[in-house]
Design a protein around this motif. Sequence first.
Motif, PDB file in Angstrom:
ATOM      1  N   ARG A   1       0.815  -1.202   0.000  1.00 21.31           N
ATOM      2  CA  ARG A   1       0.000   0.000   0.000  1.00 21.31           C
ATOM      3  C   ARG A   1       0.854   1.260   0.000  1.00 21.31           C
ATOM      4  NH1 ARG A   1      -5.098  -0.405   1.455  1.00 21.31           N
ATOM      5  NH2 ARG A   1      -4.807  -2.239   2.737  1.00 21.31           N
ATOM      6  N   ALA A   2       2.025   1.173   0.598  1.00 19.01           N
ATOM      7  CA  ALA A   2       2.878   2.356   0.660  1.00 19.01           C
ATOM      8  C   ALA A   2       3.695   2.526  -0.614  1.00 19.01           C
ATOM      9  CB  ALA A   2       3.806   2.262   1.873  1.00 19.01           C
ATOM     10  N   LEU A   3       3.693   1.507  -1.485  1.00 20.09           N
ATOM     11  CA  LEU A   3       4.471   1.593  -2.728  1.00 20.09           C
ATOM     12  C   LEU A   3       3.889   2.669  -3.624  1.00 20.09           C
ATOM     13  CD1 LEU A   3       5.185  -1.946  -4.211  1.00 20.09           C
ATOM     14  CD2 LEU A   3       6.828  -0.215  -3.520  1.00 20.09           C
ATOM     15  N   PRO A   4       4.711   3.615  -4.059  1.00 18.72           N
ATOM     16  CA  PRO A   4       4.196   4.591  -5.015  1.00 18.72           C
ATOM     17  C   PRO A   4       3.994   3.937  -6.384  1.00 18.72           C
ATOM     18  CG  PRO A   4       6.455   5.098  -4.361  1.00 18.72           C
ATOM     19  CD  PRO A   4       6.092   3.841  -3.672  1.00 18.72           C
ATOM     20  N   THR A   5       2.748   3.827  -6.767  1.00 21.53           N
ATOM     21  CA  THR A   5       2.385   3.148  -8.010  1.00 21.53           C
ATOM     22  C   THR A   5       3.115   3.733  -9.220  1.00 21.53           C
ATOM     23  OG1 THR A   5       0.210   2.891  -7.047  1.00 21.53           O
ATOM     24  CG2 THR A   5       0.408   2.439  -9.387  1.00 21.53           C
ATOM     25  N   PHE A   6       3.166   5.051  -9.223  1.00 18.17           N
ATOM     26  CA  PHE A   6       3.760   5.761 -10.346  1.00 18.17           C
ATOM     27  C   PHE A   6       5.237   5.384 -10.511  1.00 18.17           C
ATOM     28  CE2 PHE A   6       5.518   9.970 -11.828  1.00 18.17           C
ATOM     29  CZ  PHE A   6       5.070   9.833 -13.123  1.00 18.17           C
ATOM     30  N   GLY A   7       5.961   5.406  -9.411  1.00 18.41           N
ATOM     31  CA  GLY A   7       7.375   5.048  -9.462  1.00 18.41           C
ATOM     32  C   GLY A   7       7.571   3.607  -9.881  1.00 18.41           C
ATOM     33  N   LEU A   8       6.735   2.744  -9.322  1.00 16.20           N
ATOM     34  CA  LEU A   8       6.835   1.324  -9.642  1.00 16.20           C
ATOM     35  C   LEU A   8       6.610   1.088 -11.140  1.00 16.20           C
ATOM     36  CD1 LEU A   8       7.223  -1.435  -8.321  1.00 16.20           C
ATOM     37  CD2 LEU A   8       4.735  -1.602  -8.121  1.00 16.20           C
TER      38      LEU A   8
END
Lengths: 245, 224, 301, 308
Positions: free
Chosen positions: A69-76
Amino acid sequence: MLFLEALAFIVDPANLLGEKGILPRLVDHLLYTGLSLGVALLIGIPVGLIIGHTGKGKNLVIALTGSFRALPTFGLLLFIILFTGLGLWPLVFVLAVLAIPPIIAGAYSGLDSVNRETIDSARAIGMTEWQILGKVEIPLALPLILGGIRSATLQIIATATIAGYVGLTGLGRFLIEGLAYHDYTIAFAGAILVAALALAADGLLALVQKLVVPPGVSRGSARTTHRSRWNFRPAVSTGTHITGG
Amino acid sequence: MQWLWENRDLVFGLSLEHVRLSVIPIIGGFIACIPLGWLANRFRMTRAIQLTIFGILFTIPSLALFVTLPSVLGTKILNPINVVVALTIYAIAIMVRGAADAFASVPRDVIESANAVGFSSASRFWTVEFPLAGPVLLANLRVVSVTTVSLLSVGALVGNGALGYLFINGYQRDFPTEIMIGIVFTLVIAVVFDQILVLIGRILMPWARRPRRSPRALMVRGAA
Amino acid sequence: MIEFHGVSKRFADGTLAVDDFSLLIPSRKTTVLVGSSGCGKTTLLRMINRMVDPTSGYVDIDGDGIAAMPPVSLRRSIGYVMQNSGLLPHRKVIDNVATVPLLTGVPKKEAHARALELLDTVGLDRSLADRYPSQLSGGQQQRVGVARGLAVNPNILLMDEPFGAVDPIVRADLQHELIRLQRDLDKTVVFVTHDIDEAFLLGDQVVILQVGAHIEQQGAPSDILANPANEFVADFVGSARGKRRLMVDETADSRGDDLVLIDGAGYPAGVVDAPGGVLPGAGSSPKSRSISNKTDQAGDA
Amino acid sequence: MPQHMKRRIIAGIAALGLTASLAACASGDPLGGNGSADLGSLTIGSQGFAESDILAQLYGQALAAKGYKIDYAPSIGSRETFIPALQDGSIDLIPDYAGNLLYGADPKATATSTVDVMAALPAVLEPLGLVVSDAAQAEDSDALVVTKEFAAANKLESIGDLKPIAKDITIGANTEFEGRSYGRSGLEKIYGVTGWKFKAIDDYGGPGTLSDLLKGNIQVADIYTTTPSIKQNDLVVLKDPLNMIAAQNVVPLFNKDSYSVAIANVVNQVSNRLTTAELMDLNEISAGDSKPSPEKVAKDWLTKMGLL
């Protein structure tokens, strides 16, 4: 007024069809949403049901989904694209990663909310484990399971707008075009379209939720349904410990 | 690692900015939700209205808010306040339902006994309802915190993404390490925030040290 | 006939719930396991349908070891009634009653017809068949629970504190209903309770248990009342405190063939027919003769 | 109210200072190296790609060395966004490219050579409240690029050669490409290349665009001439004999209120040393194995040039 201009843009038939029209972009948006949700369901539902039914691996999965949940989707997404190149699957992957935590949380907390005595009695009268899962736990957990799916769907729809930044289309293109040309009307129209799609999907799922919940438990579910959309608590609260370690 | 060391000033600066830009929405969302949650719990009507409004706001993609807010607020395009306002709106949207639930979780009989012993309604709110709603509020705040920290990076598309800058910059330079460092530092900030919130909760709400204890247990300690 | 042979159960957390327990439960009788909570009585009950498997020792039903029987089919052949009924909240009453027959492949029509009959049997109006459990009172839910337990016409009926959660008036109702049912159906009933009154009321055989499922005394209610094996039992059944002991009121005027009985506190409890002022079958002194509730009830049953 | 006052007040009220932390990094540089008094502060923006970040740092560090207080606002985005940002005072200076600047401000412009473009700019920028200082020699223009194999197979040398196969090709570029003078309208009107499909890939000819080009998902890509990947992948830059893409010299673009001759003098020193070869070098260093930050790339170059 901006809002009215945006509405005018949306209802203008000239903007409906064609390569950059609302309709094809809406269809693409739905495609991204459907694929991502499908992948997320394929993974999230079984995992949620297994830990909910057995109570095993609960902490691990909750911790993992919490850190997801804390993973930034955009960066990933950008990270993956550097390895795979542009395409549909990187997007589907990151959107599924985004959607899995609420789906697991919903399925898990749904099963967790089923009265232990009910399950115990089902076992005592001779139901197999599968029958307990299929005939008792899932029907009773359905409001919360669907709540998790609802939450996941909303997040996917809103986040699928980043598709427009990485060579795909979808309603996010209106936002990117609005940004690139500094045209607030188009950006606003895009925002309205995405919000409308999200609300429509939410309403539809709410209706499904109502229909599939057996009347015998509907009274209790009204409350759980509300909660479920925000039922991230356990996932987050323990989730971050692992990322900390 | 080499890159991180050579660019430590940049990464540190962006992290600091990330902290700064996300702290305000988290705190702002929390503060805004106290009266909103209380109102929603007190008057059914306002609850429905609030939930609808913030439900709709929540469905608007963050990018759309980042892009369009200057035209709505009349702010400058690059003003970080746009991103801050957008994230605050999300924070409220996420928290408002949880806050209503939190105040609803305060047992009626505790409120009535507080009335009976002569609390004014303001002092009852601050000394009874607010602390007892605390654990649920905190749980919601932790969700808000994680979400805000992670969402902020999208602001990079409008020039205000703090660590999100590393995503775009790393992407355009075909440099996964830079993106990974951005992701890791975002996660670290999220974890640190979360642990700080947990710590604050422990200090301020010693009675709730075991998470998700039954409201009844809270009631007894809290009322005492 | 159910036999426990030196059965022990140690749970994963280390607690020894049952310690070397042996007992013979006769067929077509009601056996009540009674004890305070944590004494292992429910664990014993759940060993009979393999909800719990013993760590050592074994359980036989009619001479066959149940350890070799598949748990699911074993459970389906045994009726089970629990506290709070354990009904499926999302299924109508009739489907709840018919759950097991439907699981075993009985056609729906047949299963439903049988379920309706069972509603009659447990004294429920057929109009309740289409309700959901949450729409019933606690007492009605328990009756549905009993009906579900009887649905496959099992020889054995396990009842785990089935009347523990209903109010005393309804409980008395249900207890008498069960006595009536048992007279008609003649099942092997194993009943768990912590209520000694209930145990004496329902049990042909009562087994008083202490922690670790140690048997303090077993036997017919009247025997236990008459001859408590030790101080614990005496205390448990209340006779030591005089609570359950009725005595002839010697201060009252004799009214012909009736004797006035008083309880331990000295309050009048009733009169007993005693031709010539002597209790029937009395030993040396009428004063020492205990009269259990059970004998009283058995009289009118 | 003067611009800088307004800025300061807003920054103060918001207490958010997007750039303050970046300024803190920059302050590690020889700020005020000659110990001169505070000459005021400038915020320097950059567009959404690495070269622009480097250019912003070149100008910024040169100014900082002279005692200006410099803030950076990196990765603002397209011209459509940074022009309003200049106008509303969010930034004071941004490196831009002359031709695109001219055609962005005046779609009807006709100038193509560096001299003509630079001559035409002031009049066009004046009403917008913008000014430019000297253009650098360095040029970095949009270029339509194809793979060597595709060029060979279709005998492509110049943009006009796309005409016969136009209906079968997809051009990949940033979103705003389509609306630019060298985008759809230019290709259609100037070269008669019509009927092609457009795929928006918003990475300024970065890795996404490149991988799509190499995979054949797009056949033509808009990649800037100074981008190292052109050389690395043997890509063919299609010639532009009709000058559809105007001269794209690097040119510092100012908010008129922020511009002063003193500032322009410092900035011009940098521009005067900046050739296309130097710019390509800078890009190669930036894209090289150690991926140094724009700040470091700029600092090394300025040191080499003796401008610090």
